[in-house]
Design an enzyme around this catalytic site. Sequence first.
Site, PDB file in Angstrom:
ATOM      1  N   ARG A   1     -56.438   0.568   4.520  1.00 20.04           N
ATOM      2  CA  ARG A   1     -57.813   0.343   4.998  1.00 20.04           C
ATOM      3  C   ARG A   1     -58.833   1.213   4.279  1.00 20.04           C
ATOM      4  NH1 ARG A   1     -57.800  -2.793   9.764  1.00 20.04           N
ATOM      5  NH2 ARG A   1     -56.113  -2.366  11.220  1.00 20.04           N
TER       6      ARG A   1
ATOM      7  N   ASP B   1     -60.056 -16.293   8.267  1.00 18.45           N
ATOM      8  CA  ASP B   1     -58.837 -16.871   7.709  1.00 18.45           C
ATOM      9  C   ASP B   1     -58.554 -18.181   8.459  1.00 18.45           C
ATOM     10  OD1 ASP B   1     -56.398 -16.619   6.136  1.00 18.45           O
ATOM     11  OD2 ASP B   1     -55.391 -15.947   7.938  1.00 18.45           O
TER      12      ASP B   1
ATOM     13  N   PHE C   1     -53.234 -12.585   0.234  1.00 12.30           N
ATOM     14  CA  PHE C   1     -53.394 -11.545   1.249  1.00 12.30           C
ATOM     15  C   PHE C   1     -54.024 -10.321   0.592  1.00 12.30           C
ATOM     16  CE2 PHE C   1     -52.463  -8.413   4.469  1.00 12.30           C
ATOM     17  CZ  PHE C   1     -52.768  -9.132   5.611  1.00 12.30           C
ATOM     18  N   ILE C   2     -55.195  -9.942   1.088  1.00 13.40           N
ATOM     19  CA  ILE C   2     -55.943  -8.841   0.474  1.00 13.40           C
ATOM     20  C   ILE C   2     -55.988  -7.622   1.398  1.00 13.40           C
ATOM     21  CG2 ILE C   2     -57.356 -10.340  -0.980  1.00 13.40           C
ATOM     22  CD1 ILE C   2     -59.664  -9.927   1.082  1.00 13.40           C
TER      23      ILE C   2
ATOM     24  N   LYS D   1     -61.667 -17.160   3.532  1.00 12.93           N
ATOM     25  CA  LYS D   1     -60.551 -17.871   2.891  1.00 12.93           C
ATOM     26  C   LYS D   1     -60.523 -19.295   3.446  1.00 12.93           C
ATOM     27  CE  LYS D   1     -57.087 -14.752   3.667  1.00 12.93           C
ATOM     28  NZ  LYS D   1     -55.760 -14.104   3.554  1.00 12.93           N
TER      29      LYS D   1
ATOM     30  N   ASP E   1     -56.327  -4.326   6.287  1.00 11.52           N
ATOM     31  CA  ASP E   1     -55.029  -3.661   6.270  1.00 11.52           C
ATOM     32  C   ASP E   1     -53.872  -4.634   6.104  1.00 11.52           C
ATOM     33  OD1 ASP E   1     -55.296  -4.888   8.937  1.00 11.52           O
ATOM     34  OD2 ASP E   1     -53.473  -3.774   9.422  1.00 11.52           O
TER      35      ASP E   1
ATOM     36  N   LYS F   1     -60.329  -3.212  13.726  1.00  6.58           N
ATOM     37  CA  LYS F   1     -60.808  -2.112  12.925  1.00  6.58           C
ATOM     38  C   LYS F   1     -61.274  -2.562  11.548  1.00  6.58           C
ATOM     39  CE  LYS F   1     -56.810  -0.361  14.376  1.00  6.58           C
ATOM     40  NZ  LYS F   1     -55.549   0.341  14.466  1.00  6.58           N
ATOM     41  N   GLY F   2     -60.944  -3.797  11.204  1.00 10.13           N
ATOM     42  CA  GLY F   2     -61.148  -4.272   9.835  1.00 10.13           C
ATOM     43  C   GLY F   2     -62.577  -4.217   9.328  1.00 10.13           C
TER      44      GLY F   2
ATOM     45  N   ASP G   1     -64.423  -8.696   8.971  1.00  8.23           N
ATOM     46  CA  ASP G   1     -64.001  -8.406   7.594  1.00  8.23           C
ATOM     47  C   ASP G   1     -63.690  -9.693   6.840  1.00  8.23           C
ATOM     48  OD1 ASP G   1     -61.751  -8.915   9.186  1.00  8.23           O
ATOM     49  OD2 ASP G   1     -60.608  -7.190   8.478  1.00  8.23           O
TER      50      ASP G   1
END
Length: 178
Positions: A164, A102, A151-152, A130, A158, A42-43, A99
């Site tokens: 979100r 990582d 962590f954003i 990142k 989320d 969903k990001g 989104d």
Amino acid sequence: MHKDLEKILVSESEIKEIVERLAAEIDRDYQDKDWIMVGVLKGSVLFMADLMKAMKNDFKIDFVVVSSYADGTESTGRVNVLKDISQSIVGKDLLIVEDIIDSGNTLNFLVKYFMAKGANTVKMVTLFDKPDRRKVEVPVEYVGKVIPDAFIVGYGLDYAEKYRTLPYVGILKPEVYS
Ligand code: IMP
Ligand code: MG
């Protein structure tokens, strides 16, 4: 600012500038193609909506749902497809919308997955990157902003399904997840 945030990392106006730059680049590169934009739910949902609106050319859209995090802040390395793409991708050019990248596990998996299903090309756009956290190298064509290892949350991102809907991106206070 939301009370669980340490600080705002990317403001609404900066996000808008980033999205407009990416939309112009993708418009230019994909103008002659019959292609599908594939959002990773969903990001990516806020980013993809704004990106689509900022683009001039027409294209198809679709979504996948994958999971590799179990309500935590670390990737497990295993990626599961919970909802697959709903149209044929054989011979099609795909652009995956994420989104954030990582560890790289999600995008690395999805590129191989779509190529194995017969896509012609699979490229990627990510709003955030990142690079310090990378475990597997993934060549992402379009990157919005490189960010430090924190962590954003917000603008689709989320922590345990929260935050979100914030219109900006912030760094979560460590005490919220430790
Ligand atoms: P990767 O598979 O480790 O590259 O992680 C990609 C996915 O992890 C993203 O689609 C996000 O859903 C999630 N993720 C990674 N970093 C963050 C973060 O800082 N905040 C929120 N979600 C994150
Ligand atoms: Mg997530």
